[in-house]
Design a protein around this motif. Structure first.
Motif, short mmCIF file in Angstrom:
data_model
loop_
_atom_site.label_atom_id
_atom_site.label_comp_id
_atom_site.label_asym_id
_atom_site.label_seq_id
_atom_site.Cartn_x
_atom_site.Cartn_y
_atom_site.Cartn_z
N ASP A 217 0.82 -1.22 0.00
CA ASP A 217 0.00 0.00 0.00
C ASP A 217 0.85 1.26 0.00
O ASP A 217 0.50 2.26 -0.63
N GLY A 218 1.99 1.23 0.73
CA GLY A 218 2.83 2.42 0.82
C GLY A 218 3.37 2.85 -0.53
O GLY A 218 3.28 4.02 -0.91
N GLY A 219 3.92 1.91 -1.29
CA GLY A 219 4.50 2.24 -2.58
C GLY A 219 3.45 2.51 -3.65
O GLY A 219 3.57 3.45 -4.44
N ALA A 220 2.40 1.67 -3.68
CA ALA A 220 1.38 1.81 -4.72
C ALA A 220 0.60 3.11 -4.56
O ALA A 220 0.30 3.80 -5.54
N ASN A 221 0.24 3.45 -3.32
CA ASN A 221 -0.50 4.71 -3.12
C ASN A 221 0.37 5.92 -3.43
O ASN A 221 -0.12 6.92 -3.97
N ALA A 222 1.66 5.85 -3.08
CA ALA A 222 2.55 6.97 -3.40
C ALA A 222 2.68 7.14 -4.91
O ALA A 222 2.64 8.26 -5.43
N LEU A 223 2.85 6.02 -5.62
CA LEU A 223 2.97 6.08 -7.08
C LEU A 223 1.70 6.64 -7.72
O LEU A 223 1.75 7.55 -8.57
N GLY A 224 0.55 6.12 -7.30
CA GLY A 224 -0.71 6.61 -7.86
C GLY A 224 -0.96 8.08 -7.53
O GLY A 224 -1.49 8.82 -8.37
N ALA A 225 -0.57 8.50 -6.33
CA ALA A 225 -0.81 9.89 -5.94
C ALA A 225 0.02 10.87 -6.77
O ALA A 225 -0.47 11.92 -7.17
N ILE A 226 1.27 10.51 -7.06
CA ILE A 226 2.07 11.45 -7.86
C ILE A 226 1.62 11.43 -9.32
O ILE A 226 1.67 12.46 -10.01
N VAL A 227 1.13 10.29 -9.80
CA VAL A 227 0.57 10.25 -11.15
C VAL A 227 -0.68 11.14 -11.20
O VAL A 227 -0.88 11.92 -12.15
N GLY A 228 -1.53 11.04 -10.17
CA GLY A 228 -2.71 11.90 -10.12
C GLY A 228 -2.33 13.38 -10.09
O GLY A 228 -2.98 14.21 -10.72
N THR A 229 -1.26 13.70 -9.38
CA THR A 229 -0.81 15.09 -9.33
C THR A 229 -0.31 15.56 -10.70
O THR A 229 -0.55 16.71 -11.10
N ALA A 230 0.39 14.68 -11.41
CA ALA A 230 0.84 15.03 -12.76
C ALA A 230 -0.36 15.33 -13.66
O ALA A 230 -0.33 16.27 -14.47
N LEU A 231 -1.44 14.55 -13.51
CA LEU A 231 -2.65 14.79 -14.31
C LEU A 231 -3.30 16.12 -13.92
O LEU A 231 -3.80 16.85 -14.78
N VAL A 232 -3.33 16.43 -12.64
CA VAL A 232 -3.90 17.71 -12.19
C VAL A 232 -3.09 18.88 -12.74
O VAL A 232 -3.65 19.88 -13.21
N LEU A 233 -1.76 18.75 -12.70
CA LEU A 233 -0.89 19.83 -13.19
C LEU A 233 -0.99 20.02 -14.70
O LEU A 233 -0.81 21.13 -15.20
N GLY A 234 -1.28 18.93 -15.41
CA GLY A 234 -1.14 18.96 -16.86
C GLY A 234 -2.41 19.01 -17.66
O GLY A 234 -2.35 19.01 -18.90
N THR A 235 -3.57 19.05 -17.01
CA THR A 235 -4.82 19.00 -17.77
C THR A 235 -5.77 20.11 -17.34
O THR A 235 -5.77 20.52 -16.16
N PRO A 236 -6.62 20.59 -18.26
CA PRO A 236 -7.61 21.62 -17.89
C PRO A 236 -8.77 21.01 -17.11
O PRO A 236 -8.93 19.78 -17.06
N ARG A 237 -9.60 21.87 -16.54
CA ARG A 237 -10.68 21.42 -15.66
C ARG A 237 -11.61 20.37 -16.31
O ARG A 237 -11.91 19.37 -15.67
N PRO A 238 -12.06 20.55 -17.55
CA PRO A 238 -12.97 19.54 -18.12
C PRO A 238 -12.32 18.15 -18.24
O PRO A 238 -12.99 17.13 -18.03
N VAL A 239 -11.03 18.13 -18.58
CA VAL A 239 -10.34 16.83 -18.67
C VAL A 239 -10.19 16.21 -17.29
O VAL A 239 -10.37 15.00 -17.11
#
Length: 282
Positions: A217-239
């Motif tokens: 859980d520690g590694g998988a949640n950390a990996l998924g969280a930073i991927v989610g952050t990359a999506l937040v940083l890189g996409t507009p609100r509708p996406v």
């Protein structure tokens, strides 16, 4: 620093810290029963990959940004939050209890019982919101609309963390999924965070495919969280809204459908899932 140089710095730092961290953890904690679980074959497997990957993700996120930049801090906060609350669940979970899955933990919370899984849901949700508040500048958006935007983005970070964790059931599966989700963000403003995910995943993949390590859980949640952050940083609100809807849909589906069974029935997914993995004995 250009976005390309930032991404290269993030990927190489994440890979190096993950590799060095795994060796250091192995030298001090290798073989410890507390860090050992049983994999799908019934064989012992180490959880030490998880904290090594988390350290690589945090270091990579910070290396990919200017000193104190909001984007770098957003990735570091998201990865650190996923790792911290995931490790609490890894190391403290009472395996004799029957609370399993998001529905089980939320059901327990509704009855006033805080399981380690419930704490993980709340904690990663909170750090996801903090990461999103750092990632999204208010600009000309109204205060209420910005707050709603941040909350939805936080749900995307937390939901992606949970989704990647759901896939950590077979060698290499969660790392491949995290890398595939991160790759499109390499051409966006989320490139450094995405590159950190790819660097850490690449460093961890050989031992994961070799059934020596798993993310936990520690590694998988950390990996998924930073991927989610990359999506937040890189996409507009509708996406972001569409991605959140997809993540929520897959999470709800996981309560009723086995992802392992779906992958086994789908040739393209099965081929990708089995790539690099040793064959099961007949």
């Amino acid at each position: 620093m250009s976005i390309v140089r930032a991404a290269v710095a993030a990927a190489t730092t994440a890979a190096a810290v993950t590799a060095v961290g795994r060796r250091a953890l192995g030298a001090t904690l290798g073989g410890s029963p507390r860090w050992t679980r049983v994999n799908h074959r019934g064989a012992p497997i180490s959880l030490l990959e998880g904290p090594a990957v988390a350290a690589g993700l945090v270091a990579g996120a910070l290396a990919g940004g200017r000193s104190g930049s909001r984007e770098a801090l957003a990735g570091a906060v998201a990865a650190a939050g996923g790792a911290t609350f995931g490790l609490v669940d890894d190391l403290s979970e009472d395996v004799s209890r029957t609370r399993k899955g998001l529905r089980g933990h939320l059901g327990a919370l509704a009855h006033g019982e805080l399981t380690t899984g419930g704490l993980k849901v709340l904690g990663i949700g909170a750090t996801g919101v903090v990461a999103s508040a750092l990632a999204l500048e208010r600009g000309t958006t109204g205060r209420v609309a910005h707050a709603i935007d941040v909350l939805c983005a936080g749900a995307l970070v937390a939901g992606t963390a949970n989704l990647v964790n759901l896939l950590d059931l077979r060698p290499g599966r969660a790392l491949k999924a995290g890398a595939l989700l991160a790759a499109p963000a390499l051409v966006t403003a989320g490139a450094p965070a995405a590159a950190a995910a790819l660097g850490a995943a690449g460093a961890a993949l050989p031992r994961d495919l070799g059934e020596q390590d798993m993310l936990g859980d520690g590694g998988a949640n950390a990996l998924g969280a930073i991927v989610g952050t990359a999506l937040v940083l890189g996409t507009p609100r509708p996406v972001r809204a569409a991605l959140l809807a997809a993540v929520v849909g897959l999470t709800l589906a996981s309560e009723r459908v086995s992802f392992t069974a779906v992958i086994a029935r789908t040739p393209a997914l099965r081929a990708l899932d089995e790539w690099g993995r040793r064959r099961d004995r007949a």
